[in-house]
Design a protein around this motif. Structure first.
Motif, PDB file in Angstrom:
ATOM      1  N   PRO A  26       0.823  -1.239  -0.093  1.00 52.65           N
ATOM      2  CA  PRO A  26      -0.048  -0.064   0.081  1.00 52.65           C
ATOM      3  C   PRO A  26       0.939   1.429   0.065  1.00 52.65           C
ATOM      4  CG  PRO A  26       0.032  -0.919   2.101  1.00 52.65           C
ATOM      5  CD  PRO A  26       0.479  -1.895   1.202  1.00 52.65           C
ATOM      6  N   GLN A  27       1.874   1.198   0.396  1.00 54.49           N
ATOM      7  CA  GLN A  27       2.746   2.355   0.544  1.00 54.49           C
ATOM      8  C   GLN A  27       3.201   2.910  -0.807  1.00 54.49           C
ATOM      9  OE1 GLN A  27       3.385   4.172   3.528  1.00 54.49           O
ATOM     10  NE2 GLN A  27       3.960   5.831   2.404  1.00 54.49           N
ATOM     11  N   ALA A  28       3.649   1.885  -1.720  1.00 52.39           N
ATOM     12  CA  ALA A  28       3.892   2.121  -2.924  1.00 52.39           C
ATOM     13  C   ALA A  28       2.654   2.749  -3.794  1.00 52.39           C
ATOM     14  CB  ALA A  28       4.483   0.731  -3.627  1.00 52.39           C
ATOM     15  N   HIS A  29       1.598   2.354  -3.607  1.00 51.81           N
ATOM     16  CA  HIS A  29       0.549   2.919  -4.354  1.00 51.81           C
ATOM     17  C   HIS A  29      -0.215   4.016  -3.872  1.00 51.81           C
ATOM     18  CE1 HIS A  29       1.245  -0.581  -7.079  1.00 51.81           C
ATOM     19  NE2 HIS A  29       1.338  -1.151  -6.281  1.00 51.81           N
ATOM     20  N   PHE A  30      -0.290   4.084  -2.337  1.00 52.34           N
ATOM     21  CA  PHE A  30      -1.128   5.149  -1.855  1.00 52.34           C
ATOM     22  C   PHE A  30      -0.300   5.945  -0.774  1.00 52.34           C
ATOM     23  CE2 PHE A  30      -3.757   1.522  -3.053  1.00 52.34           C
ATOM     24  CZ  PHE A  30      -4.607   1.981  -3.823  1.00 52.34           C
ATOM     25  N   ALA A  31       1.003   6.235  -1.086  1.00 58.31           N
ATOM     26  CA  ALA A  31       1.859   6.825  -0.165  1.00 58.31           C
ATOM     27  C   ALA A  31       1.093   8.460   0.053  1.00 58.31           C
ATOM     28  CB  ALA A  31       3.139   7.163  -0.726  1.00 58.31           C
ATOM     29  N   HIS A  32       0.372   8.820  -0.750  1.00 60.62           N
ATOM     30  CA  HIS A  32      -0.136  10.038  -0.791  1.00 60.62           C
ATOM     31  C   HIS A  32      -1.425  10.399   0.366  1.00 60.62           C
ATOM     32  CE1 HIS A  32      -2.580   8.094  -3.968  1.00 60.62           C
ATOM     33  NE2 HIS A  32      -3.606   8.612  -3.596  1.00 60.62           N
ATOM     34  N   GLN A  33      -1.656   9.306   0.833  1.00 62.42           N
ATOM     35  CA  GLN A  33      -2.950   8.891   1.743  1.00 62.42           C
ATOM     36  C   GLN A  33      -2.404  10.064   2.971  1.00 62.42           C
ATOM     37  OE1 GLN A  33      -5.469   5.793   2.815  1.00 62.42           O
ATOM     38  NE2 GLN A  33      -4.122   5.585   4.692  1.00 62.42           N
TER      39      GLN A  33
END
Length: 101
Positions: A26-33
């Protein structure tokens, strides 16, 4: 008891397979959360909806299928829902597939 047919059906959707793939890292795909680290709290359904380019109710239905299959867990923080992979359930399903195919 685990319903293997329901688990198999849960994987019969490209959208659900994509979600499981993204939630693997998830960090690779949604780091912008901005509400918190996705690897710790999960990924907000609104970000998944944006990534899938689908309406949030549609994505919520996909996530509910994955949750009923045991493949994701949901954490509620306030009015928001955050989803994570259930690695134990996925490993169990993979082992079952390997034993039966």
């Amino acid at each position: 008891m685990v319903d293997r047919l329901e688990q198999s059906k849960a994987l019969a959707s490209q959208a659900r397979l994509s979600v499981l793939g993204w939630l693997a890292d998830p960090q690779a795909h949604f780091a912008h959360q901005v509400t918190g680290p996705p690897a710790e709290i999960g990924v907000c359904v609104t970000l998944l909806a944006a990534r899938l380019e689908m309406a949030q109710p549609t994505v919520s239905r996909h996530l509910e299928v994955l949750r009923r299959a045991g493949f994701v867990t949901v954490r509620r923080i306030g009015k928001w829902a955050y989803f994570q992979r259930n690695e134990a359930a996925l490993a169990d399903y993979k082992a079952w597939i390997n034993d039966h195919l």
